[in-house]
Design an enzyme around this catalytic site. Structure first.
Site, PDB file in Angstrom:
ATOM      1  N   GLY A 159      20.721  48.137  53.723  1.00  0.00           N
ATOM      2  CA  GLY A 159      20.135  49.094  54.550  1.00  0.00           C
ATOM      3  C   GLY A 159      20.448  48.682  56.131  1.00  0.00           C
ATOM      4  O   GLY A 159      20.928  47.344  56.447  1.00  0.00           O
TER       5      GLY A 159
ATOM      6  N   GLN B 296      20.292  47.758  65.167  1.00  0.00           N
ATOM      7  CA  GLN B 296      21.031  46.685  65.013  1.00  0.00           C
ATOM      8  C   GLN B 296      22.652  46.548  65.279  1.00  0.00           C
ATOM      9  O   GLN B 296      23.328  45.421  65.328  1.00  0.00           O
ATOM     10  CB  GLN B 296      21.094  46.590  63.289  1.00  0.00           C
ATOM     11  CG  GLN B 296      19.669  45.985  62.833  1.00  0.00           C
ATOM     12  CD  GLN B 296      19.618  46.099  61.081  1.00  0.00           C
ATOM     13  OE1 GLN B 296      19.658  46.953  60.389  1.00  0.00           O
ATOM     14  NE2 GLN B 296      19.893  44.633  60.738  1.00  0.00           N
TER      15      GLN B 296
ATOM     16  N   CYS C 248      18.469  40.066  56.114  1.00  0.00           N
ATOM     17  CA  CYS C 248      18.770  41.067  57.275  1.00  0.00           C
ATOM     18  C   CYS C 248      20.079  40.769  57.657  1.00  0.00           C
ATOM     19  O   CYS C 248      20.534  39.714  58.082  1.00  0.00           O
ATOM     20  CB  CYS C 248      17.597  40.961  58.268  1.00  0.00           C
ATOM     21  SG  CYS C 248      17.939  42.083  59.641  1.00  0.00           S
TER      22      CYS C 248
ATOM     23  N   HIS D 162      11.341  47.618  55.846  1.00  0.00           N
ATOM     24  CA  HIS D 162      12.001  46.456  56.673  1.00  0.00           C
ATOM     25  C   HIS D 162      12.914  47.516  57.772  1.00  0.00           C
ATOM     26  O   HIS D 162      13.002  46.955  58.761  1.00  0.00           O
ATOM     27  CB  HIS D 162      12.970  45.901  55.782  1.00  0.00           C
ATOM     28  CG  HIS D 162      13.866  44.889  56.347  1.00  0.00           C
ATOM     29  ND1 HIS D 162      13.860  43.478  56.140  1.00  0.00           N
ATOM     30  CD2 HIS D 162      14.933  45.265  57.284  1.00  0.00           C
ATOM     31  CE1 HIS D 162      14.910  42.846  56.868  1.00  0.00           C
ATOM     32  NE2 HIS D 162      15.485  43.863  57.453  1.00  0.00           N
TER      33      HIS D 162
ATOM     34  N   HIS E 149      12.575  47.768  62.212  1.00  0.00           N
ATOM     35  CA  HIS E 149      13.723  47.734  63.138  1.00  0.00           C
ATOM     36  C   HIS E 149      13.642  48.688  64.272  1.00  0.00           C
ATOM     37  O   HIS E 149      13.863  48.480  65.542  1.00  0.00           O
ATOM     38  CB  HIS E 149      14.992  47.809  62.659  1.00  0.00           C
ATOM     39  CG  HIS E 149      15.512  46.590  61.997  1.00  0.00           C
ATOM     40  ND1 HIS E 149      15.772  45.347  62.625  1.00  0.00           N
ATOM     41  CD2 HIS E 149      16.082  46.320  60.623  1.00  0.00           C
ATOM     42  CE1 HIS E 149      16.326  44.630  61.705  1.00  0.00           C
ATOM     43  NE2 HIS E 149      16.415  45.218  60.605  1.00  0.00           N
TER      44      HIS E 149
HETATM   45 ZN   LIG Z   1      17.098  44.029  59.024  1.00  0.00          ZN
END
Ligand SMILES: [Zn+2]
Length: 176
Positions: A46, A51, A93, A135, A139
């Protein structure tokens, strides 16, 4: 399609909130395909847009990791409709490399989101998929799974993160 550069903890940009998507245009489609490319390249299941330093509410997932279109999930402007039960697995992550930890999450979730064309849909998930959704949606609000850990565990990881950052720099220099 391009592999984008990831942000890594403790980069403060990862703790900023992302804005809703309002334009469902070609640049959104490009962003989504770049996000899948980046996620597969780093063997993640994912990825959320912040990010890669894009503060938009966009999430991509493929918990099978096999690139089959039927396993690819795109959530744009996702919102929880319901959360039930509790569950935890060892999470990792791409922005927090070298760390795995159990975080208490809901077992079942239902989420309302938009697709790449802006059409609304609802998805219900359980198990790994439900945890991955929680999760990734974290973010979008600037929360990382490491934020749930104790100060001591965070400090331990910070030393490791600094070492990994030095190694990434060296590898980048050597590949030039
Ligand atoms: Zn993550």
């Amino acid at each position: 399609m391009a592999i984008r550069e990831l942000l890594y903890y403790p980069d403060e940009h990862l703790h900023l909130s992302s804005a809703p998507v309002t334009e469902f245009d070609e640049s959104l489609a490009d962003l989504v395909s770049d996000m899948f490319e980046t996620m597969y390249h780093d063997e993640g299941i994912g990825l959320a847009a912040p990010q890669i330093n894009i503060r938009k509410r966009v999430v991509v997932m493929d918990i099978e990791g096999d690139r089959l279109p039927e396993h690819q999930i795109v959530l744009i402007n996702p919102e929880f409709v319901s959360k039930e039960g509790t569950n935890s697995i060892e999470e990792g992550c791409l922005s927090v490399p070298g760390l795995r930890a159990r975080i208490s999450r809901a077992e079942n979730v239902t989420v309302k989101a938009q697709n790449i064309k802006g059409e609304f849909f609802t998805i219900s998930a359980t198990g790994l998929q439900a945890i991955c959704i929680q999760h990734e949606m974290d973010h979008l609000d600037g929360h990382l799974f490491i934020d749930y850990l104790s100060a001591m565990k965070k400090n331990l990881y910070r030393a490791k993160a600094a070492k990994l950052a030095r190694e990434r720099k060296r590898a980048a220099r050597e590949s030039q």
